[in-house]
Write a protein that holds these residues in place. Structure first.
Motif, PDB file in Angstrom:
ATOM      1  N   VAL A  83       3.612   1.849  17.074  1.00 41.98           N
ATOM      2  CA  VAL A  83       4.017   3.240  16.914  1.00 41.98           C
ATOM      3  C   VAL A  83       5.535   3.291  16.950  1.00 41.98           C
ATOM      4  O   VAL A  83       6.161   2.815  17.908  1.00 41.98           O
ATOM      5  CB  VAL A  83       3.422   4.118  18.033  1.00 41.98           C
ATOM      6  CG1 VAL A  83       3.887   5.561  17.876  1.00 41.98           C
ATOM      7  CG2 VAL A  83       1.906   4.041  18.001  1.00 41.98           C
ATOM      8  N   ILE A  84       6.137   3.860  15.912  1.00 43.74           N
ATOM      9  CA  ILE A  84       7.587   3.985  15.840  1.00 43.74           C
ATOM     10  C   ILE A  84       7.974   5.346  16.401  1.00 43.74           C
ATOM     11  O   ILE A  84       7.421   6.382  16.013  1.00 43.74           O
ATOM     12  CB  ILE A  84       8.082   3.826  14.393  1.00 43.74           C
ATOM     13  CG1 ILE A  84       7.574   2.498  13.815  1.00 43.74           C
ATOM     14  CG2 ILE A  84       9.599   3.883  14.342  1.00 43.74           C
ATOM     15  CD1 ILE A  84       7.991   1.281  14.580  1.00 43.74           C
ATOM     16  N   ASN A 124       5.800  -9.246   5.889  1.00 40.76           N
ATOM     17  CA  ASN A 124       6.835  -8.221   5.884  1.00 40.76           C
ATOM     18  C   ASN A 124       6.452  -7.102   6.854  1.00 40.76           C
ATOM     19  O   ASN A 124       5.305  -6.976   7.277  1.00 40.76           O
ATOM     20  CB  ASN A 124       6.997  -7.653   4.474  1.00 40.76           C
ATOM     21  CG  ASN A 124       5.700  -7.033   3.962  1.00 40.76           C
ATOM     22  OD1 ASN A 124       4.647  -7.632   4.033  1.00 40.76           O
ATOM     23  ND2 ASN A 124       5.782  -5.810   3.470  1.00 40.76           N
ATOM     24  N   GLU A 125       7.420  -6.289   7.216  1.00 42.51           N
ATOM     25  CA  GLU A 125       7.159  -5.130   8.062  1.00 42.51           C
ATOM     26  C   GLU A 125       6.784  -3.963   7.165  1.00 42.51           C
ATOM     27  O   GLU A 125       7.608  -3.476   6.391  1.00 42.51           O
ATOM     28  CB  GLU A 125       8.391  -4.797   8.908  1.00 42.51           C
ATOM     29  CG  GLU A 125       8.706  -5.849   9.950  1.00 42.51           C
ATOM     30  CD  GLU A 125       9.895  -5.448  10.808  1.00 42.51           C
ATOM     31  OE1 GLU A 125      10.599  -4.484  10.420  1.00 42.51           O
ATOM     32  OE2 GLU A 125      10.114  -6.073  11.859  1.00 42.51           O
ATOM     33  N   PHE A 126       5.536  -3.548   7.267  1.00 38.92           N
ATOM     34  CA  PHE A 126       5.026  -2.453   6.436  1.00 38.92           C
ATOM     35  C   PHE A 126       5.110  -1.159   7.245  1.00 38.92           C
ATOM     36  O   PHE A 126       4.447  -1.010   8.271  1.00 38.92           O
ATOM     37  CB  PHE A 126       3.587  -2.737   6.007  1.00 38.92           C
ATOM     38  CG  PHE A 126       2.969  -1.646   5.186  1.00 38.92           C
ATOM     39  CD1 PHE A 126       3.340  -1.448   3.873  1.00 38.92           C
ATOM     40  CD2 PHE A 126       2.025  -0.791   5.744  1.00 38.92           C
ATOM     41  CE1 PHE A 126       2.774  -0.443   3.115  1.00 38.92           C
ATOM     42  CE2 PHE A 126       1.454   0.222   5.001  1.00 38.92           C
ATOM     43  CZ  PHE A 126       1.832   0.403   3.673  1.00 38.92           C
ATOM     44  N   ASN A 127       5.939  -0.248   6.781  1.00 36.54           N
ATOM     45  CA  ASN A 127       6.144   1.030   7.464  1.00 36.54           C
ATOM     46  C   ASN A 127       5.338   2.120   6.781  1.00 36.54           C
ATOM     47  O   ASN A 127       5.337   2.220   5.537  1.00 36.54           O
ATOM     48  CB  ASN A 127       7.621   1.401   7.472  1.00 36.54           C
ATOM     49  CG  ASN A 127       8.449   0.411   8.276  1.00 36.54           C
ATOM     50  OD1 ASN A 127       8.081   0.081   9.393  1.00 36.54           O
ATOM     51  ND2 ASN A 127       9.542  -0.053   7.708  1.00 36.54           N
ATOM     52  N   LEU A 128       4.669   2.924   7.581  1.00 39.96           N
ATOM     53  CA  LEU A 128       3.840   4.010   7.061  1.00 39.96           C
ATOM     54  C   LEU A 128       4.158   5.287   7.834  1.00 39.96           C
ATOM     55  O   LEU A 128       4.270   5.273   9.063  1.00 39.96           O
ATOM     56  CB  LEU A 128       2.351   3.657   7.218  1.00 39.96           C
ATOM     57  CG  LEU A 128       1.360   4.764   6.866  1.00 39.96           C
ATOM     58  CD1 LEU A 128       1.388   5.056   5.376  1.00 39.96           C
ATOM     59  CD2 LEU A 128      -0.051   4.372   7.304  1.00 39.96           C
ATOM     60  N   GLY A 166       0.835  -1.193   0.000  1.00 37.56           N
ATOM     61  CA  GLY A 166       0.000   0.000   0.000  1.00 37.56           C
ATOM     62  C   GLY A 166       0.866   1.238   0.000  1.00 37.56           C
ATOM     63  O   GLY A 166       2.106   1.175  -0.077  1.00 37.56           O
ATOM     64  N   SER A 167       0.232   2.381   0.093  1.00 38.59           N
ATOM     65  CA  SER A 167       0.964   3.638   0.138  1.00 38.59           C
ATOM     66  C   SER A 167       1.654   3.760   1.488  1.00 38.59           C
ATOM     67  O   SER A 167       1.019   3.663   2.535  1.00 38.59           O
ATOM     68  CB  SER A 167       0.006   4.811  -0.079  1.00 38.59           C
ATOM     69  OG  SER A 167       0.685   6.038   0.053  1.00 38.59           O
ATOM     70  N   ASN A 168       2.985   4.002   1.455  1.00 37.97           N
ATOM     71  CA  ASN A 168       3.728   4.065   2.714  1.00 37.97           C
ATOM     72  C   ASN A 168       4.005   5.499   3.164  1.00 37.97           C
ATOM     73  O   ASN A 168       4.792   5.718   4.080  1.00 37.97           O
ATOM     74  CB  ASN A 168       5.042   3.294   2.592  1.00 37.97           C
ATOM     75  CG  ASN A 168       5.883   3.779   1.423  1.00 37.97           C
ATOM     76  OD1 ASN A 168       5.581   4.806   0.815  1.00 37.97           O
ATOM     77  ND2 ASN A 168       6.918   3.029   1.097  1.00 37.97           N
TER      78      ASN A 168
END
Length: 936
Positions: A688-689, A768-772, A633-635
């Motif tokens: 939350v990063i 996978n790790e999906f980052n947004l 998706g859009s990251n």
């Protein structure tokens, strides 16, 4: 051959001179030639010279009178005799016999014909010749070894019974086309294959030289050759197949020691060619028991390895259970010191060796146990060591200090399961049932079983693998006196806080536990209990309708044992050939499953008359194709600040897609391909990063309506949000797309980073790790600037941070102009806002936010974009203006603009990125023990 005297023209009667001459010549030719009366000759086939005995010689007594005493010819009389006689010397009368055409012994071995000799007559003209008497000639044709032996059959087959020595197993025979006994007879046979336990004699009889074993070798193929008496070898050897038959031993035949099972193929027949051999004995019935032994896999069988909460949700269990043996973590650290069996396929199993125990924290212990509650656990336990077995405690609630009273406990004693429940005087003050005892073989059989204790005081019912057992002994006791002593709940032993110098654990448990839960205020139904312990693999019978009516069969509840019984052997064989193995898991545990078959046979009038050996086979479950779960998706998402303030916030994962693929090989073309598969997920975590959420100004939430109609639950905390439950990837997509991020005071916020991961089978397969990254676009006062959209080249990378420019000018004139322009713009914005509300309503949702355009930075902010009535929009616009004025004042007083502040934030982020890895694990673990409430 010389011309026959008879061929001379006869003297005409009117020729008196010739008559006179004839009479004159006859005076000199007085005698006939003489030859032997019989001759014997020999000729070799394909040669032309005949050896005669005696030699061919003709004599004439008129010799030495010329012509009259000479031999001019030999004549042969016979039907198609392929010979001719030639005069070698007229004077001596010698001749020779030759073949006029090729002689073949195979066509004719002997010839007999008549021969006569002729003299040359009385003169040069050959007139008045005389012939000898007739002699018999007998000629024998000698053979040449021109043909090879040929076997009469192209292939010879025979069978022998193991353990016997045969004088002759079978006889091979060859023949030869040659005509003579020397070359047409077969004088010798030989076995051309070396190293075989067979021999052959001159007559072609094959025998075995040693006792043959069916187990060692079931068939032999040997090559045999032949020689004629001229030592000419057969042109082609002949093959001889010899099958070794076992001595008739009663037992099953036609079964395989190993059967491979490929995941996803449904039901697989185990022994399609299986049949029983009874050696002809008259039988009355046959009973076969098939046992699938899977006690070495997981919890005794291939079961679902989802988390305990997910399984309970999947099976429809009531909520509110407490897991006393969860996975170790910061919020569940009381299990960290316990031994785990990590070799199992994602099953969380704790192994107790008599030295480990755990205290359950007070905030985890259920405080509201009523007359109704359920205790459930998986347990594997063997006989207790020692002559005097001590109590082995699974679960114990006792006084923490001062005294040593056990309020309730579950323990094993001498292979008996005992549940102790002591009531308080505040609840009841009479003599009541307190100890419930069950004596079962399962408690000490060293195999996994699922135990559920349903308590409806004073009745207590035990379920073992879904089967109900009532206690065989119930002991009454008085209630416990009321005391202000805090209790301690322990697992694996019992806490002894009083009556000893040093508080310690006692009554340690020896065995393995998994999924130990307490559910207060509710008892489980048998349907839910059966679902929680359901086995996903077992035995099956295909085509039940095709079985004979006299066949009886029975499965145990787990379908790991099948009993087949019948009177007709053919019906038994048919039933056994239809037995199959089935595994309904999409990703089963690979490895072997042992299969044991025991058989008993009854004869007429006897209990047992035949001993059938047991069968031990294995089913090898091949490794499944592992899925690759991909989140896409859009990251990067950029939203105006007003969107974050709205009652619905923003949907960070609105464009999320979850897919799963496996590698599939084409066995025919030897090519690898990727195939998309559909399967369930069991949790997705949004972490939350960076800094955790500040609950005073921001939150992650999901509305309860997003989970309706799905097997999903959610928990959230300042570390993120966790959606869990066994459900399809499509349902997880729908739920994640409705996760909202809200921030009602986003002034100091420039961006928020999130990380999404999903799992199948309790972490066995992870995505996978999906980052947004969600960037916040703040309002800015209008200033003159270059149109970057027109000026920016296509190859330039877009700015990844929102560009915010604030003016430092605070002149009164400029402010007045700005106010007038804002009032005019406000009217226009209200009209546009109403129109957009209507358009958004037609689309069904207001979350169709514009994505960040990487090609340019030309953003128009609509402060009226929040869902609500016109009045709500007016209030938000006024509040916005006040906040903007305050922000501008604060920024100018601070000595730097917002843009400068953003730059300083970017510098700080470089230092913070090193801390993200340390925080991420902590935040993920907080999801498991965080606030379970969902904001609606």
């Amino acid at each position: 051959m010389s011309k026959n005297p008879r061929d001379q023209s006869q003297t005409p009667r009117h020729d008196h001179n010739k008559v006179f001459q004839k009479v004159f010549l006859a005076f000199f030719n007085k005698h006939k030639p003489w030859i032997e009366t019989s001759y014997h000759g020999v000729i070799t086939e394909n040669m032309d010279t005949v050896l005669l005995d005696p030699p061919l010689v003709a004599l004439d007594k008129d010799a030495p009178v010329p012509y009259a005493g000479a031999i001019c010819a030999f004549k042969i009389y016979g039907q198609d005799a392929p010979f001719e006689a030639v005069v070698l010397n007229r004077t001596s009368g010698e001749g020779v016999l030759r073949a006029s055409s090729p002689v073949d012994c195979e066509s004719q071995k002997e010839y007999t014909f008549i021969i006569q000799a002729y003299d040359c007559g009385a003169g040069p003209s050959g007139a008045d010749w005389k012939k000898s008497h007739k002699a018999v000639v007998h000629i024998q044709v000698d053979d040449v070894n021109e043909f090879c032996p040929v076997f009469r059959e192209p292939l010879y087959k025979a069978s022998v019974t193991e353990g016997k020595i045969y004088d002759s197993i079978l006889q091979v025979e060859a023949w030869d086309q040659d005509c003579s006994p020397q070359y047409s007879q077969i004088c010798n046979y030989e076995i051309a294959t070396a190293g075989t336990p067979f021999a052959i004699d001159r007559n072609g009889n094959i025998r075995n030289t040693e006792r043959l074993s069916y187990d060692k070798q079931q068939s032999y193929q040997i090559m045999v050759t032949a020689f004629d008496c001229g030592q000419k070898r057969a042109k082609e050897d002949v093959a001889v197949h010899i099958d070794v038959k076992p001595v008739c031993k009663p037992g099953w035949q036609g079964w395989n020691k190993r059967v491979d099972y490929e995941p996803g193929t449904g039901s697989r027949q185990l022994f399609p060619k299986m049949h029983i051999e009874t050696c002809g004995g008259p039988l009355s019935s046959v009973k076969a028991m098939l046992e699938l032994q899977t006690n070495h896999i997981g919890k005794g069988c291939d079961r679902e390895t989802y988390s305990e909460k997910s399984l309970q949700k999947l099976c429809g269990a009531a909520s509110g259970s407490t897991d006393l043996l969860p996975a170790p973590g910061p919020s569940t650290n009381w299990t960290a010191s316990l031994l785990t069996d990590s070799s199992r396929d994602s099953d969380l199993i704790y192994r107790f060796d008599g030295h480990q125990a755990a205290n359950v924290p007070d905030h985890v212990v259920p405080q509201n146990l009523t007359d109704q509650f359920t205790i459930a656990t998986w347990m594997k336990h063997g006989p207790s060591p020692g002559l005097r077995a001590e109590k082995e405690t699974l679960l114990c609630n006792s006084d923490k200090t001062e005294m040593n009273r056990h309020h309730y406990s579950l323990y094993v004693h001498n292979c008996r399961l005992v549940f102790l429940l002591r009531r308080d005087f505040t609840q009841v003050d009479t003599f009541r049932p307190a100890e419930f005892h069950w004596k079962l073989e399962q408690i000490c059989d060293k195999e996994w079983h699922y135990y559920v204790i349903n308590t409806e005081f004073p009745a207590v019912t035990l379920f073992v693998d879904g089967v109900t057992y009532e206690p065989y002994l119930v002991t009454d006791d008085w209630p416990i006196h009321t005391a202000k002593i805090v209790t301690q709940l322990t697992v694996g032993a019992c806490w002894q806080g009083g009556e000893v110098g040093t508080p310690r654990f006692t009554q340690y448990f020896h065995g393995s536990l998994s999924g130990l839960t307490i559910r207060p205020g509710h008892i489980e139904t048998q349907k839910v209990i059966s679902c929680l312990q359901a086995c996903k693999e077992g035995l099956d019978i295909n085509s039940l309708e095709s079985l004979a009516k006299d066949i009886k069969f029975h499965f145990n509840p787990a379908q790991s044992v099948l009993v087949v019984e019948g009177e007709d052997l053919d019906s038994i064989n048919t039933a056994m050939s239809k037995v199959s193995y089935i595994n309904s898991r999409q990703f089963p545990t690979p490895g072997l499953r042992r299969l044991h078959i025991t058989t008993s046979v009854q004869c007429f009038g006897e209990d047992t008359c035949l001993s059938i050996p047991d069968i031990k086979s294995v089913v090898m479950v091949l490794p499944p194709s592992e899925p690759r779960i991909t989140i896409a998706g859009s990251n990067r998402l950029v939203r105006p600040v007003n969107d974050l303030r709205g009652p619905l916030g923003v949907a960070p994962f609105k464009e999320l897609h979850i897919t799963s693929t496996v590698m599939k090989g084409d066995s025919f073309a030897h090519r690898q391909g990727v195939m998309e598969v559909m399967h369930n997920l069991d949790y997705c975590d949004v972490l939350v990063i960076g800094e955790e959420l500040n609950p005073e100004r921001e939150c992650l939430e999901i509305h309860h309506s997003a989970l309706l109609g799905k097997h999903l639950d959610a928990t959230n905390s300042t570390s993120g949000i966790s959606i869990y439950g066994v459900d399809s990837m499509a349902h997880y997509e729908q739920a994640l797309r409705q996760v909202r991020y809200r921030n009602w005071r986003p002034a100091p916020l420039s961006e928020r980073k999130f990380r999404l991961t999903c799992s199948e089978l309790n972490g066995r397969y992870t995505s996978n790790e999906f980052n947004l990254e969600v960037s916040v676009l703040h309002h800015s006062a209008p200033v003159e600037h270059v149109n970057h959209m027109a000026a920016q080249p296509q190859y330039m990378r877009p700015v990844h941070r929102p560009l915010m420019i604030h003016t430092l000018n605070s002149h009164m004139a400029a402010a007045t102009v700005v106010i007038v322009v804002c009032i005019a713009a406000l009217v226009l914005i209200v009209v546009i806002g109403v129109y957009r509300i209507h358009a958004t309503h037609q689309e069904g949702s207001r979350e169709d936010e514009e994505d960040w355009d990487n090609s340019a930075l030309n953003i128009t902010v609509n402060p009226m974009e929040n869902v609500g009535g016109a009045q709500a929009h007016d209030e938000e616009v006024k509040e916005e203006e006040r906040e903007e004025e305050e922000e501008e004042d604060e920024e100018q007083v601070g000595g730097m603009t917002s843009a400068e502040s953003d730059n300083s934030d970017a510098d700080e982020e470089d230092g913070e990125e090193e801390k993200e890895g340390m925080k991420e694990r902590k935040q993920k673990e907080k999801l498991e023990g965080g606030n379970s409430s969902i904001t609606y």
